[in-house]
Write a protein that holds these residues in place. Structure first.
Motif, PDB file in Angstrom:
ATOM      1  N   ARG A 110       0.833  -1.210   0.000  1.00 42.82           N
ATOM      2  CA  ARG A 110       0.000   0.000   0.000  1.00 42.82           C
ATOM      3  C   ARG A 110       0.864   1.255   0.000  1.00 42.82           C
ATOM      4  NH1 ARG A 110      -3.183  -1.033   4.762  1.00 42.82           N
ATOM      5  NH2 ARG A 110      -3.347  -3.269   4.421  1.00 42.82           N
ATOM      6  N   ARG A 113       2.235   1.774  -3.397  1.00 40.37           N
ATOM      7  CA  ARG A 113       1.206   2.212  -4.336  1.00 40.37           C
ATOM      8  C   ARG A 113       1.144   3.736  -4.405  1.00 40.37           C
ATOM      9  NH1 ARG A 113      -3.258  -1.409  -2.908  1.00 40.37           N
ATOM     10  NH2 ARG A 113      -2.511  -2.998  -4.336  1.00 40.37           N
ATOM     11  N   GLN A 117       3.077   3.980  -9.809  1.00 39.65           N
ATOM     12  CA  GLN A 117       1.750   3.844 -10.422  1.00 39.65           C
ATOM     13  C   GLN A 117       1.396   2.384 -10.665  1.00 39.65           C
ATOM     14  OE1 GLN A 117      -0.143   6.813 -11.798  1.00 39.65           O
ATOM     15  NE2 GLN A 117       1.096   7.719 -10.183  1.00 39.65           N
ATOM     16  N   GLU A 118       2.278   1.717 -11.426  1.00 41.28           N
ATOM     17  CA  GLU A 118       1.988   0.347 -11.827  1.00 41.28           C
ATOM     18  C   GLU A 118       2.860  -0.586 -11.012  1.00 41.28           C
ATOM     19  OE1 GLU A 118       0.209  -0.909 -14.788  1.00 41.28           O
ATOM     20  OE2 GLU A 118      -0.807   1.026 -14.822  1.00 41.28           O
ATOM     21  N   LEU A 119       2.248  -1.352 -10.111  1.00 34.64           N
ATOM     22  CA  LEU A 119       3.025  -2.285  -9.299  1.00 34.64           C
ATOM     23  C   LEU A 119       3.286  -3.558 -10.099  1.00 34.64           C
ATOM     24  CD1 LEU A 119       1.147  -1.970  -5.897  1.00 34.64           C
ATOM     25  CD2 LEU A 119       3.181  -0.743  -6.657  1.00 34.64           C
TER      26      LEU A 119
END
Ligand code: TYM
Length: 331
Positions: A110, A113, A117-119
């Motif tokens: 979290r 995040r 942006q893009e995990l």
């Protein structure tokens, strides 16, 4: 002896949080004759984008850093995670024993995040790989800073889950967290967040091998409050308390002693005094590091020997695991 395992990512320089929260303990455990494995977690590092050249250097730099701190490859196994293939193999097996829902709940994810942006998919698997690191060596004790507790909880959940389904295989690993206040050092720029390698502001952390000038400057600029007395009040006065913790942990003098010594001193003068003292404590470490970093052949050899020793142990566990889950050969 107890089986110890811990790891550190080879990104950025080793800072005081890493040292006081973990590496100092690693050295103590190794010196007290425990059976210790320490890994340079390069596969964890690539869960976020890394520049290949920087990463390559980082692996050598971390090896030299750990040796400079007193890690002794004769007394423990120091190795590069990716050189032992069984880490990713066991990670896959363990990933099959947990759910996306459970992995999606991780607090660390979290936090990420908010920054990324893009995990990557690998970021979800991050703690599963960490569990594989630990379970592969059947470690019972994992010396880490407080920020790793949730990862350790998942490792122990996965050990129990595996044991229940396939028979007793893994001992339950336990986090070994410093009793003292250095279990979570704070950023020098924002005493409400932790001292971290990934903080954009280099003044937020003291790296172990910073020059004396940098250490002095970072201490002087450390964010504290408007009260000038030097006290240890971590809730009310986290900034100055963090400096006292660093000072106390590095010199080995209790927090109370430090506070008594500086009664009547203004916090500005205290910052200079504590900086000068920690400069002297860190000086021999920096000298050793500067020497080691110029010996790439030696570092290479340390990692080569470490990988072989780690692999022997990991292979044994993997054979047992693969047989138990039904993909190995029954010998
Ligand atoms: P990493 O590389 O972020 O940090 C290495 C160790 O330093 C501790 N630490 C701190 N302790 C106190 N105060 C701080 N501000 C602070 N910042 C960092 C961390 O708790 C850690 O012990 N996921 C791990 C690496 C890892 C690992 C493992 C650990 C990979 N495999 C297996 C244990 C077992 C990590 O990112 O650590």
């Amino acid at each position: 002896p107890r089986r110890i395992l811990s790891g550190i990512q080879p990104t950025g320089s080793l800072h005081l949080g890493n040292f006081l929260g973990a590496v100092q303990k690693w050295v103590e455990l190794q010196n007290s004759g425990e059976d210790a494995f320490y890994s340079i977690a390069d596969l964890h590092a690539i869960t976020v984008p890394q520049d290949p050249k920087v990463l390559q250097n980082g692996i050598f730099e971390m090896t030299a850093s750990l040796l400079a701190c007193g890690i002794d490859p004769e007394k423990c196994v120091l190795f590069q995670q990716s050189k032992v293939q069984y880490h990713t193999q066991l990670c896959w097996v363990l990933a099959s024993l947990t759910t996306m829902a459970k992995l999606g709940q991780q607090a660390q994810l979290r936090e990420k995040r908010n920054i990324i942006q893009e995990l990557s998919t690998a970021l979800y698997l991050y703690p599963v790989l960490q569990a594989a690191d630990i379970l592969l060596y059947k470690a019972t004790l994992v010396p880490v800073g407080e920020d790793q507790i949730s990862h350790l909880n998942l490792a122990s959940f996965l050990a129990k889950t595996f044991n229940k389904r396939f028979g007793n295989t893994f001992p339950e690993p336990q986090a070994f967290i410093n009793e003292d206040s250095s279990r979570r050092l704070k950023s020098l720029r924002n005493p409400l967040s932790k001292m971290s390698k990934s903080d954009k502001d280099p003044r937020s952390r003291i790296n172990l091998f910073d020059s004396p000038e940098d250490i002095l400057l970072k201490c002087k600029k450390a964010v504290t409050d408007s009260i000038s007395a030097v006290e240890y009040e971590p809730e009310k006065r986290p900034g100055i308390s963090n400096l006292v913790v660093i000072h106390s942990s590095l010199t080995g003098r209790p927090i109370d002693t430090i506070c008594q010594e500086v009664v009547g001193m203004q916090s500005g003068d205290y910052k200079i005094a504590m900086a000068n003292e920690i400069i002297e404590v860190l000086r021999p470490l920096r000298e050793r590091f500067n020497q080691l970093i110029n010996e790439p052949a030696y570092l290479e050899n340390v990692l080569k020997v470490g990988a072989l020793r780690a692999e022997a142990q990991a292979q044994e566990t993997w054979q047992d695991v693969s047989r138990k889950i039904g993909i190995g050969r029954n010998q």
